[in-house]
Scaffold this active site. Sequence first.
Site, mmCIF file in Angstrom:
data_model
loop_
_atom_site.group_PDB
_atom_site.id
_atom_site.type_symbol
_atom_site.label_atom_id
_atom_site.label_comp_id
_atom_site.label_asym_id
_atom_site.label_seq_id
_atom_site.Cartn_x
_atom_site.Cartn_y
_atom_site.Cartn_z
ATOM 1 N N ASP A 1 38.110 46.773 -31.070
ATOM 2 C CA ASP A 1 39.389 46.172 -31.673
ATOM 3 C C ASP A 1 39.782 47.260 -32.674
ATOM 4 O O ASP A 1 39.026 47.685 -33.500
ATOM 5 C CB ASP A 1 39.406 44.771 -32.085
ATOM 6 C CG ASP A 1 40.815 44.185 -32.022
ATOM 7 O OD1 ASP A 1 41.541 44.924 -31.422
ATOM 8 O OD2 ASP A 1 41.006 43.266 -32.774
ATOM 9 N N ASN B 1 45.317 40.982 -22.002
ATOM 10 C CA ASN B 1 45.967 42.082 -22.258
ATOM 11 C C ASN B 1 47.043 42.313 -21.331
ATOM 12 O O ASN B 1 47.857 43.358 -21.617
ATOM 13 C CB ASN B 1 44.960 43.223 -22.319
ATOM 14 C CG ASN B 1 44.233 43.015 -23.575
ATOM 15 O OD1 ASN B 1 43.069 43.296 -23.657
ATOM 16 N ND2 ASN B 1 44.865 42.752 -24.845
HETATM 17 C C1 IPE Z 1 40.201 41.868 -27.320
HETATM 18 O O1 IPE Z 1 41.082 42.542 -28.333
HETATM 19 C C2 IPE Z 1 40.270 42.526 -26.035
HETATM 20 C C3 IPE Z 1 39.805 44.007 -26.384
HETATM 21 C C4 IPE Z 1 39.327 44.589 -27.379
HETATM 22 C C5 IPE Z 1 39.941 44.654 -25.016
HETATM 23 P P1 IPE Z 1 42.605 41.784 -28.623
HETATM 24 O O2 IPE Z 1 43.197 42.831 -29.595
HETATM 25 O O3 IPE Z 1 43.285 41.705 -27.291
HETATM 26 O O4 IPE Z 1 42.449 40.357 -28.872
HETATM 27 P P2 IPE Z 1 43.360 39.394 -29.977
HETATM 28 O O5 IPE Z 1 44.701 39.335 -28.946
HETATM 29 O O6 IPE Z 1 43.396 40.018 -31.400
HETATM 30 O O7 IPE Z 1 42.600 37.979 -29.882
HETATM 31 C C1 IPE Z 2 41.693 47.209 -28.815
HETATM 32 O O1 IPE Z 2 42.660 47.629 -29.731
HETATM 33 C C2 IPE Z 2 41.964 47.952 -27.391
HETATM 34 C C3 IPE Z 2 42.454 46.775 -26.662
HETATM 35 C C4 IPE Z 2 42.740 45.728 -26.630
HETATM 36 C C5 IPE Z 2 42.893 47.441 -25.193
HETATM 37 P P1 IPE Z 2 44.055 46.915 -29.887
HETATM 38 O O2 IPE Z 2 44.921 47.638 -29.034
HETATM 39 O O3 IPE Z 2 43.733 45.556 -29.735
HETATM 40 O O4 IPE Z 2 44.399 47.375 -31.293
HETATM 41 P P2 IPE Z 2 45.029 46.388 -32.598
HETATM 42 O O5 IPE Z 2 44.170 45.181 -32.796
HETATM 43 O O6 IPE Z 2 46.522 46.135 -32.097
HETATM 44 O O7 IPE Z 2 45.073 47.050 -33.679
HETATM 45 MG MG MG Z 3 43.517 43.986 -30.965
#
Ligand code: IPE
Ligand code: IPE
Ligand code: MG
Length: 252
Positions: free
Chosen positions: A21, A69
């Site tokens: 993340d 997502n």
């Molecule tokens: C969790 O991250 C999913 C992945 C890392 C693929 P998110 O960024 O989508 O999770 P939330 O929304 O902060 O819970």
């Molecule tokens: C994790 O990084 C990757 C996916 C969920 C695909 P994020 O895209 O959630 O990055 P932040 O949390 O918005 O910084």
């Molecule tokens: Mg994230």
Amino acid sequence: MATLEQLDKSRMPKHVAIIMDGNGRWAKAQGKDRSEGHKAGIGALHNVLEAAGKAGIKYLTVYTFSTENWNRPKEEVDALMNLIAWGIDKEKEELIRKGVRLQILGDIDRMPEFARTKTMQCMEEAKDGKVITLVVAFNYGSRNELAGTMQRIARKIQAGELSADEITEQTISDNLQTAGMPDPELLIRTGGEQRVSNYLLWQIAYSELYFCDTFWPDFGASELYDAILDYQGRERRFGKTSAQVQEEEKQK
Ligand code: IPE
Ligand code: IPE
Ligand code: MG
């Protein structure tokens, strides 16, 4: 900044799961588009996979795209699908050469055709890898996985292959998408949030949780080894007392 030499080889986790993340915030902090963060995230995965292989970890399960997502803006979802295909093209040869087996969790039927074909092909070509299994969770949600597991078990009951009384914890484990894999001893989440976001809920029942603020694109070998060193310093009691655990350690 831990190094591989600092780790206790006899207490290495077999399975490490990662919620990668912070890609978006990493990009934003540099005035870049979020997709640049995802692209940099592929580089981080390359490094962490290599470091995990060197440490003797057998399974690395990474959360690349959750069932939730899909709710992101279409441009970001499209960019992620393109990056999956790009990442496979870029990494496939090295994965195979380095003995990485590839497995998928989640429903990849929703992956666009061009990315799905490449993923399936890579899985097929990398199926004999013996060094480490990279498990990619794509369009994965743990509750969705559990619903599917219950459907599978219910069908076996309907078919008369199983009775309701015979369902044990093992039956559930054996009917998950992770059937046959050990549960992760360690779950790492980068990016500062302290939640599990619908990841491996059954499998992490007794995992050690490690949260760090580092955004995923900045996470590399030394950050992985930091997490493992932290894990190795913990006492895993599984409900017993500390004295019992220490006595068992002495007997070994
Ligand atoms: C969790 O991250 C999913 C992945 C890392 C693929 P998110 O960024 O989508 O999770 P939330 O929304 O902060 O819970
Ligand atoms: C994790 O990084 C990757 C996916 C969920 C695909 P994020 O895209 O959630 O990055 P932040 O949390 O918005 O910084
Ligand atoms: Mg994230």
